[in-house]
Design a protein around this motif. Structure first.
Motif, short mmCIF file in Angstrom:
data_model
loop_
_atom_site.label_atom_id
_atom_site.label_comp_id
_atom_site.label_asym_id
_atom_site.label_seq_id
_atom_site.Cartn_x
_atom_site.Cartn_y
_atom_site.Cartn_z
N ASP A 1 0.84 -1.21 0.00
CA ASP A 1 0.00 0.00 0.00
C ASP A 1 0.87 1.25 0.00
O ASP A 1 0.61 2.21 -0.72
CB ASP A 1 -0.93 0.02 1.21
N TYR A 2 1.93 1.23 0.79
CA TYR A 2 2.80 2.40 0.89
C TYR A 2 3.61 2.60 -0.39
O TYR A 2 3.60 3.69 -0.98
CB TYR A 2 3.73 2.29 2.10
N VAL A 3 4.33 1.56 -0.81
CA VAL A 3 5.27 1.75 -1.93
C VAL A 3 4.57 2.00 -3.25
O VAL A 3 5.14 2.67 -4.12
CB VAL A 3 6.28 0.59 -2.05
N LEU A 4 3.38 1.51 -3.41
CA LEU A 4 2.67 1.79 -4.67
C LEU A 4 2.19 3.23 -4.74
O LEU A 4 1.88 3.71 -5.82
CB LEU A 4 1.50 0.81 -4.84
N ALA B 1 10.76 2.71 -7.68
CA ALA B 1 11.54 3.69 -6.93
C ALA B 1 11.59 3.34 -5.45
O ALA B 1 12.65 3.41 -4.81
CB ALA B 1 10.95 5.09 -7.13
N ALA B 2 10.47 2.95 -4.89
CA ALA B 2 10.41 2.62 -3.47
C ALA B 2 11.20 1.36 -3.15
O ALA B 2 11.85 1.28 -2.10
CB ALA B 2 8.97 2.48 -3.01
N PHE B 3 11.16 0.38 -4.03
CA PHE B 3 11.90 -0.86 -3.78
C PHE B 3 13.40 -0.57 -3.79
O PHE B 3 14.13 -1.05 -2.91
CB PHE B 3 11.54 -1.93 -4.81
N HIS B 4 13.89 0.19 -4.77
CA HIS B 4 15.32 0.51 -4.79
C HIS B 4 15.71 1.33 -3.57
O HIS B 4 16.80 1.14 -3.01
CB HIS B 4 15.68 1.23 -6.10
N MET C 1 13.15 9.54 1.29
CA MET C 1 13.88 8.44 1.93
C MET C 1 13.60 8.42 3.43
O MET C 1 13.41 7.35 4.01
CB MET C 1 15.39 8.56 1.69
N GLU C 2 13.59 9.59 4.05
CA GLU C 2 13.32 9.65 5.48
C GLU C 2 11.89 9.20 5.80
O GLU C 2 11.66 8.49 6.77
CB GLU C 2 13.58 11.05 6.04
N GLN C 3 10.95 9.57 4.93
CA GLN C 3 9.57 9.11 5.12
C GLN C 3 9.49 7.58 4.98
O GLN C 3 8.79 6.92 5.75
CB GLN C 3 8.65 9.79 4.12
N LEU C 4 10.20 7.05 4.00
CA LEU C 4 10.22 5.59 3.81
C LEU C 4 10.87 4.91 5.01
O LEU C 4 10.38 3.87 5.49
CB LEU C 4 10.95 5.23 2.52
#
Length: 185
Positions: free
Chosen positions: A133-136, A144-147, A172-175
């Motif tokens: 849900d987040y990365v999509l 981008a989120a997976f990398h 990145m900090e949010q992730l």
């Protein structure tokens, strides 16, 4: 492509190497036509060894009933897809978490092997669904989120050549905060 051309393609390639069919091509096909390909391939291309399903849902369940006695069946990406297909002959899945937090993937698989469906569902609920849900939803989507996730876990850098998007430092900090919230970073 037609039923005949796809069957001939798989048959010709499988004369030289073992083949795994990936179903994403068939998501837009009429179901009867797509399943005719698989019925014929099961009879006519003995070196087709596996099918990886990316269509999911009722397509995957029907595919499992049609092919599970003849080939290995894999679901793509998400544990919830695997669990949905598992009773229909799905042998395994390609795990995203195995790349950066193998404990999550291993816990899920151990629950499946034990037939502890409530534990498997809990892992899907607590890790898989929130992650996807987040990365999509991030800028640049899953890729981008997976990398970026790989960078957070010290495996690879997030940077991609254009036209691909790489998360910026704020993203990145949010992730990282998201992963901390899951308790995995």
């Amino acid at each position: 492509a037609t039923v005949d051309t796809m069957v001939e393609h798989y048959r010709a390639v499988s004369e030289h190497v073992p083949v795994m069919i990936v179903t994403n091509l068939y998501g837009s096909w009429p179901r009867a036509r797509a399943f005719e390909v698989f019925k014929r391939v099961m009879d006519e291309a003995p070196n087709v060894m596996a099918v990886k399903d990316d269509v999911c849902g009722d397509f995957a369940r029907t595919l499992g009933l049609l092919c599970h006695d003849r080939v290995a069946l894999l679901s793509g990406g998400q544990k919830q897809n695997h669990l949905n297909q598992h009773p229909y002959g799905c042998d395994g899945y390609l795990s995203t978490f195995i790349c950066f937090k193998p404990e999550v993937a291993n816990s899920y698989w151990n629950a499946v092997v034990r037939n502890d469906i409530p534990a498997a569902v809990g892992i899907i609920r607590d890790y898989d669904m929130p992650y996807f849900d987040y990365v999509l939803g991030v800028t640049g989507g899953f890729d981008a989120a997976f990398h970026a996730t790989l960078e957070l876990f010290g495996i690879a850098e997030r940077w991609r050549r254009r036209p691909y998007y790489s998360l910026n430092d704020d993203e990145m900090e949010q992730l990282a905060d998201f992963h901390r919230g899951l308790g995995i970073l």
